[in-house]
Design an enzyme around this catalytic site. Structure first.
Site, PDB file in Angstrom:
ATOM      1  N   LYS A   1      65.013  43.639  58.619  1.00 20.97           N
ATOM      2  CA  LYS A   1      63.416  43.801  58.328  1.00 20.97           C
ATOM      3  C   LYS A   1      63.064  45.084  57.785  1.00 20.97           C
ATOM      4  O   LYS A   1      62.058  45.061  56.976  1.00 20.97           O
ATOM      5  CB  LYS A   1      62.906  44.000  59.945  1.00 20.97           C
ATOM      6  CG  LYS A   1      62.579  42.546  60.703  1.00 20.97           C
ATOM      7  CD  LYS A   1      61.996  42.673  61.981  1.00 20.97           C
ATOM      8  CE  LYS A   1      61.753  41.344  62.692  1.00 20.97           C
ATOM      9  NZ  LYS A   1      61.894  41.074  63.986  1.00 20.97           N
TER      10      LYS A   1
ATOM     11  N   ASN B   1      50.505  37.251  74.066  1.00 20.48           N
ATOM     12  CA  ASN B   1      52.140  37.872  74.582  1.00 20.48           C
ATOM     13  C   ASN B   1      51.708  38.830  75.515  1.00 20.48           C
ATOM     14  O   ASN B   1      50.692  39.201  76.153  1.00 20.48           O
ATOM     15  CB  ASN B   1      52.889  38.057  73.490  1.00 20.48           C
ATOM     16  CG  ASN B   1      52.289  39.268  72.563  1.00 20.48           C
ATOM     17  OD1 ASN B   1      52.076  40.574  73.034  1.00 20.48           O
ATOM     18  ND2 ASN B   1      52.003  39.209  71.256  1.00 20.48           N
TER      19      ASN B   1
HETATM   20  O1  PMT Z   1      52.843  47.282  74.378  1.00 21.14           O
HETATM   21  P1  PMT Z   1      53.937  47.338  75.367  1.00 21.14           P
HETATM   22  O2  PMT Z   1      53.814  46.633  76.578  1.00 21.14           O
HETATM   23  O3  PMT Z   1      54.100  48.884  75.833  1.00 21.14           O
HETATM   24  O4  PMT Z   1      55.284  47.080  74.482  1.00 21.14           O
HETATM   25  C1  PMT Z   1      55.779  47.649  73.858  1.00 21.14           C
HETATM   26  C2  PMT Z   1      56.129  46.486  72.569  1.00 21.14           C
HETATM   27  C3  PMT Z   1      57.532  45.895  73.241  1.00 21.14           C
HETATM   28  C4  PMT Z   1      55.258  45.606  72.358  1.00 21.14           C
HETATM   29  C5  PMT Z   1      56.739  47.428  71.377  1.00 21.14           C
HETATM   30  O5  PMT Z   1      57.836  48.630  71.588  1.00 21.14           O
HETATM   31  C6  PMT Z   1      57.435  46.694  70.473  1.00 21.14           C
HETATM   32  O6  PMT Z   1      58.688  46.201  70.288  1.00 21.14           O
HETATM   33  N1  PMT Z   1      56.540  46.054  69.318  1.00 21.14           N
HETATM   34  C7  PMT Z   1      57.027  45.314  68.274  1.00 21.14           C
HETATM   35  C8  PMT Z   1      56.918  43.815  68.663  1.00 21.14           C
HETATM   36  C9  PMT Z   1      57.023  42.752  67.791  1.00 21.14           C
HETATM   37  O7  PMT Z   1      56.315  42.096  67.402  1.00 21.14           O
HETATM   38  O8  PMT Z   1      58.264  42.811  67.055  1.00 21.14           O
HETATM   39  P2  PMT Z   1      58.467  41.975  65.575  1.00 21.14           P
HETATM   40  O9  PMT Z   1      59.934  41.944  65.658  1.00 21.14           O
HETATM   41  O10 PMT Z   1      57.963  40.322  65.923  1.00 21.14           O
HETATM   42  O11 PMT Z   1      57.664  42.418  64.563  1.00 21.14           O
HETATM   43  C10 PMT Z   1      58.317  43.267  63.725  1.00 21.14           C
HETATM   44  C11 PMT Z   1      57.186  44.239  63.195  1.00 21.14           C
HETATM   45  O12 PMT Z   1      56.298  43.859  62.366  1.00 21.14           O
HETATM   46  C12 PMT Z   1      56.222  45.043  64.127  1.00 21.14           C
HETATM   47  O13 PMT Z   1      56.252  46.493  63.669  1.00 21.14           O
HETATM   48  C13 PMT Z   1      54.927  44.445  64.141  1.00 21.14           C
HETATM   49  O14 PMT Z   1      54.110  45.375  64.526  1.00 21.14           O
HETATM   50  C14 PMT Z   1      54.854  43.927  62.740  1.00 21.14           C
HETATM   51  N2  PMT Z   1      54.320  42.487  62.565  1.00 21.14           N
HETATM   52  C15 PMT Z   1      54.719  41.436  62.926  1.00 21.14           C
HETATM   53  C16 PMT Z   1      54.191  40.439  62.608  1.00 21.14           C
HETATM   54  C17 PMT Z   1      52.875  40.212  61.876  1.00 21.14           C
HETATM   55  N3  PMT Z   1      52.441  39.201  61.581  1.00 21.14           N
HETATM   56  N4  PMT Z   1      52.496  41.479  61.307  1.00 21.14           N
HETATM   57  C18 PMT Z   1      53.381  42.575  61.604  1.00 21.14           C
HETATM   58  O15 PMT Z   1      52.712  43.704  61.206  1.00 21.14           O
END
Ligand code: PMT
Length: 389
Positions: free
Chosen positions: A331, A201
Site C-alpha cells: 500500500k 464499521n
Molecule cells: O477509530 P478507532 O476506533 O480509534 O480505530 C482506529 C483504526 C483501527 C480505524 C485505525 O487505527 C486504522 O487502522 N485505520 C485504517 C483503517 C482502514 O480502513 O485501513 P485500510 O487498510 O482499509 O485502508 C488503508 C488506508 O487507505 C487508510 O489510511 C484509509 O484511511 C485509506 N482509505 C481506504 C479506502 C478508501 N476508499 N479511501 C481511503 O483513503
C-alpha cells in the site's frame, strides 16, 4: 517558550518550585500564578526566587488587568497541582480569583493540568465529569488518567512527578509542525442503503482524534475530517468537518489537501457503497434472501498520493489481518505514501474502539518503528514524532 505555572492549594504544591526549576533549566521563561491556598503550602519567596519574577496571586493588587498581560505574555499555562476546585471552576466558567480568571482568559492557548487530590475526590462523578469536559475543550491532563489515580500512602492522590510534567510540556516542542497545516481523517464512513440503514464499521474515531490533538498541541493547524462518532473535540487549532460517506470525506479531503503540509489518513473508509440508496425504508420482499449491489468508493489516500507535491508528507494507515507487513508495504508503494502505520487485528488491545493501539510505522526509505501497546494518545505522539523527525 514563555510558560505560566499556575499553583493551587494542595500538598503537592511543594513540588511546584522543582517544576519551575526544570523548565528554566530547559531554557523556558517562567512566571508563576498562585492561589491564596497554594501560598499556604509553598512560599511566595521560594516561587519568586526560582522563577526570577514576581508571582501573580491577587486579582486587584496592582490595580491593573494583570491576568490579561500575563495571558498575552504566556504561550502555555501549566497548572500543577490542579485541585478538584480549580478543575471545577474552569468547568463551570468561574473566575473569582487571580488564577481562575487567568485560566478563562487563557482559552485559545495550550493549557496543561496535573491533577492532584484524594482518591475518593478524584473518583467522584462530578470531578470525572469536569475532567472529561476540560479534556474535550483541549485541556491536557498529565498524571492520573480517568479511573487510575495513583494513590500514595494515606490515600492521598499523587501529582505526576515534575520531570514527567516538564517532559509533557516539552513533548510538543520536539514535534516540528508549529505553524504548519495538516489534514487528518478519522472515524468510519456510513454508506446508506435506505433511509434507515447503512453499511459501516467499528471505528470510533479515537485514533484520528488523538492524532489531531497531538498535531494541534504541537502548534499545527489541523483540518480534521471525521465520519460519524460520539467524540467531541474543542481545540483552538483544530477545525472539524463532519461527514457521513466516503464520497463526502473524499470531497472534503481533496479540497483542503493542496493547502496542507501533510496528511494522516486514519479513517476506516468503506471500500464499497450500495449502488442505489432508497429514499424510504426497504420492506421485506417475501423472498428468502436479498442482494445488495455494491459499487467501489473513491480511494481518498490513493488520490492524495497522486496529488502530492514534493513538499508534502502523506501518511496512510493499514488495517490488516494477515501478511500484515507485506500488505502494508504494498500500500505504501502503490499509493505513493511517505509512511504507513500498520495495525494488525491480531494484536490484542489494538485497533477499533479501544483506547490503546499497537502499531508498526514503515517509511518510504525503508525505516521501521514498532510500538508496544500504548494509549492512542501516546501512539499519536509517536507517529507525529516519527513523521516529522
Ligand atoms: O477509530 P478507532 O476506533 O480509534 O480505530 C482506529 C483504526 C483501527 C480505524 C485505525 O487505527 C486504522 O487502522 N485505520 C485504517 C483503517 C482502514 O480502513 O485501513 P485500510 O487498510 O482499509 O485502508 C488503508 C488506508 O487507505 C487508510 O489510511 C484509509 O484511511 C485509506 N482509505 C481506504 C479506502 C478508501 N476508499 N479511501 C481511503 O483513503
Amino acid at each position: 517558550m514563555k510558560i505560566v505555572v499556575g499553583i493551587t492549594g494542595g500538598i503537592a504544591a511543594y513540588k511546584a518550585p522543582e517544576l519551575v526549576r526544570l523548565l528554566k533549566k530547559a531554557g523556558h521563561e517562567v512566571r508563576c500564578a498562585a492561589t491564596g491556598h497554594a501560598l499556604e503550602f509553598v512560599t511566595r519567596v521560594t516561587l519568586e526566587t526560582v522563577s526570577g519574577a514576581p508571582i501573580y496571586s491577587d486579582l486587584f493588587a496592582s490595580g491593573r488587568t494583570e491576568h490579561i498581560s500575563l495571558k498575552d505574555w504566556g504561550e502555555m499555562l501549566v497548572v500543577a497541582p490542579a485541585t478538584a476546585n480549580i478543575i471545577g471552576k474552569v468547568a463551570g466558567g468561574i473566575a473569582d480569583d487571580a488564577l481562575s480568571t487567568l485560566l478563562l482568559a487563557f482559552s485559545g492557548k495550550p493549557i496543561i493540568m496535573a491533577p492532584a487530590m484524594n482518591c475518593e475526590i478524584w473518583a467522584h462523578p462530578a470531578v470525572q465529569r469536569n475532567v472529561a469536559l476540560l479534556k474535550s475543550w483541549g485541556i491536557r491532563m498529565v498524571g492520573p488518567e480517568e479511573g487510575e489515580l495513583a494513590c500514595g500512602v494515606s490515600g492521598v492522590g499523587r501529582m505526576a512527578e515534575p520531570t514527567l510534567i516538564a517532559d509533557a510540556i516539552c513533548q510538543g516542542e520536539r514535534l516540528k509542525v508549529k505553524g504548519e497545516r495538516w489534514l487528518v481523517t478519522a472515524g468510519p464512513t456510513y454508506e446508506r442503503i435506505d433511509s434507515v440503514r447503512f453499511i459501516g464499521n467499528y471505528s470510533s474515531g479515537k485514533m484520528g482524534f488523538a492524532l489531531a490533538q497531538a498535531l494541534g498541541d504541537a502548534g499545527a493547524d489541523v483540518e480534521l475530517v471525521t465520519g460519524p462518532t460520539s467524540l467531541s473535540i474543542s481545540h483552538p487549532r483544530i477545525h472539524r468537518t463532519s461527514i457521513e460517506s466516503a464520497r463526502e470525506m473524499y470531497a472534503a479531503a481533496t479540497e483542503v489537501f493542496p493547502h496542507c503540509n501533510g496528511a494522516i489518513l486514519s479513517a476506516a473508509v468503506a471500500d464499497y457503497r450500495p449502488s442505489e440508496c432508497a429514499d424510504h425504508k426497504l420492506k421485506k420482499n417475501g423472498s428468502e434472501g436479498m442482494h445488495l449491489d455494491l459499487v467501489q468508493n473513491p480511494d481518498i489516500l490513493a488520490t492524495l498520493g497522486n496529488m502530492k507535491t514534493s513538499g508534502q508528507t502523506l501518511v496512510g494507515f493499514a488495517l490488516e489481518t494477515d501478511n500484515e507487513e507485506a500488505n502494508a508495504q504494498r500500500k505504501l508503494e502503490k499509493k505513493n505514501l511517505d509512511y504507513i502505520v500498520l495495525n494488525s487485528l491480531r494484536d490484542k488491545g489494538a485497533g477499533f474502539g479501544v483506547d490503546t493501539n499497537k502499531v508498526t510505522i514503515l517509511s518510504r526509505d525503508g525505516k521501521r518503528r514498532e510500538s508496544p501497546l500504548l494509549s492512542k494518545k501516546e501512539v499519536a505522539h509517536l507517529i507525529v514524532e516519527t513523521i516529522t523527525a
